[in-house]
Design a protein around this motif. Structure first.
Motif, short mmCIF file in Angstrom:
data_model
loop_
_atom_site.label_atom_id
_atom_site.label_comp_id
_atom_site.label_asym_id
_atom_site.label_seq_id
_atom_site.Cartn_x
_atom_site.Cartn_y
_atom_site.Cartn_z
N GLY A 219 0.82 -1.21 0.00
CA GLY A 219 0.00 0.00 0.00
C GLY A 219 0.84 1.25 0.00
O GLY A 219 0.52 2.24 -0.67
N VAL A 220 1.93 1.25 0.76
CA VAL A 220 2.86 2.38 0.77
C VAL A 220 3.45 2.58 -0.62
O VAL A 220 3.51 3.71 -1.14
CB VAL A 220 3.98 2.15 1.81
N ASP A 221 3.88 1.49 -1.24
CA ASP A 221 4.46 1.56 -2.58
C ASP A 221 3.45 2.13 -3.58
O ASP A 221 3.79 3.02 -4.37
CB ASP A 221 4.90 0.16 -3.01
N ARG A 222 2.22 1.66 -3.56
CA ARG A 222 1.21 2.13 -4.51
C ARG A 222 0.90 3.61 -4.30
O ARG A 222 0.75 4.37 -5.25
CB ARG A 222 -0.07 1.30 -4.38
N ARG A 223 0.76 4.02 -3.04
CA ARG A 223 0.46 5.44 -2.77
C ARG A 223 1.57 6.32 -3.32
O ARG A 223 1.30 7.34 -3.98
CB ARG A 223 0.30 5.68 -1.27
N ILE A 224 2.82 5.96 -3.06
CA ILE A 224 3.93 6.79 -3.50
C ILE A 224 3.98 6.86 -5.02
O ILE A 224 4.15 7.94 -5.61
CB ILE A 224 5.26 6.27 -2.91
N ARG A 225 3.84 5.71 -5.69
CA ARG A 225 3.88 5.71 -7.16
C ARG A 225 2.70 6.48 -7.75
O ARG A 225 2.84 7.20 -8.75
CB ARG A 225 3.89 4.27 -7.69
N ALA A 226 1.51 6.35 -7.13
CA ALA A 226 0.33 7.06 -7.63
C ALA A 226 0.49 8.57 -7.49
O ALA A 226 -0.06 9.34 -8.30
CB ALA A 226 -0.91 6.60 -6.88
N CYS A 227 1.23 9.02 -6.49
CA CYS A 227 1.38 10.45 -6.22
C CYS A 227 2.63 11.05 -6.82
O CYS A 227 3.00 12.20 -6.50
CB CYS A 227 1.35 10.69 -4.72
#
Length: 308
Positions: A219-227
């Protein structure tokens, strides 16, 4: 067909170029008004406006597309169709009715999934394996008009929103031109979107981009990549904001409490609810972006340091 293209940011420029080279007659461009940019906050034309001026195409910059003066100017251009990519303003019925084939939008999702302002970011954040782009006729409801065509694109494990949007912008430009060709020769008919599978993709705010270290590493990885690149993922250290580049999940890493930082000579690990993540680049407030290990050496992290 006589076309008036509507768009504003850099991501719309590939489609503008494709439309200009398509063989249709590009008679005008609509974009948002000049806006402050750069350190000096000087009023600057949008990327689409700048490219249109290079192409020698007349540019309209209405404060809002409901303005009577704008609609009169648009009507005078006698467009058959108005292709749209990321224009950034809602179109009233009075404007939608001007071109006889309507306004045809290139949207960066496979509709009806991810209707809204940030479809690419939400596709990454949601863990989708595939996304794409869709052309559709604009109606007054949000991204709900009948569709003409679609393309699909695999979301790669390391894709940021910027990476993925760049590929969709290029592929979507070809889809938009193919759609305009089909409308012009009568070979393409719009089909109503299915009622099932609707999801929404509202704009991601700066507060949304704050990393929650109590989430699992994925989830941390996805949030960072999405932002990434905008609005930019961030966290805090001793009350100071720190921006983060993409991370790597360290599946074999040590057990760390959520947010706990472990800095070595060549890597920096941060704890999550599951495995730790390895930072790649960090930008402290007022500083340049740098490698995570260099950043850690520079700030001289004390024992027990933790992101919040």
């Amino acid at each position: 067909m006589r076309l008036v293209f509507a768009g504003t940011p850099e991501v719309a420029v590939p489609a503008l170029d494709a439309v200009a080279a398509s063989g249709h007659e590009l008679v005008g461009v609509v974009t948002r008004p000049d806006a402050p940019a750069g350190r000096g906050r000087r009023l600057t034309p949008s990327p689409v406006a700048q490219r249109a001026e290079q192409l020698g195409v007349p540019v309209l910059k209405p404060a809002h597309p409901r303005d009577p003066e704008f609609q009169e100017a648009l009507r005078a251009l006698e467009p058959d169709c108005c292709p749209v990519v990321a224009y950034g303003a809602l179109l009233p019925r009075s404007a939608l009715d001007i071109p006889r084939h309507g306004w045809v939008n290139l949207h960066f999702s496979v509709l009806p999934a991810w209707r809204g302002a940030a479809p690419v970011q939400h596709a990454i954040w949601g863990g989708d394996e595939y996304t794409g782009a869709t052309t559709f006729r604009i109606v007054e409801a949000l991204d709900a008009g009948p569709t003409f065509g679609v393309m699909t694109e695999r979301i790669r494990p390391t894709d940021t929103a910027g990476d993925l949007l760049g590929r969709l912008a290029e592929g979507g430009a070809s889809l938009l031109v193919a759609t305009l060709d089909g409308i012009a020769d009568g070979s393409l008919e719009a089909r109503e979107q299915p009622a099932e599978g609707v999801s929404l993709a509202p704009k991601i705010t700066v507060e949304d981009a704050r990393v929650d270290w109590t989430e699992p590493a994925v989830g941390v990885d996805r949030r960072i990549r999405a932002c990434t690149p905008g609005p930019g993922a961030w966290t805090t250290l001793d009350g100071e904001r720190v921006k983060l580049g993409r991370v790597e999940i360290a599946a074999e890493g040590p057990q760390l409490a959520p947010g706990a930082i472990e800095a070595g000579k060549s890597e920096v690990l941060v704890g999550t609810a599951t495995a730790p993540v390895r930072l790649t680049e960090v930008k402290a407030f007022g500083k340049r972006q740098m490698g995570a290990a260099d950043w850690a050496r520079g700030v001289r992290l004390p024992a027990g340091a933790s992101f919040r």
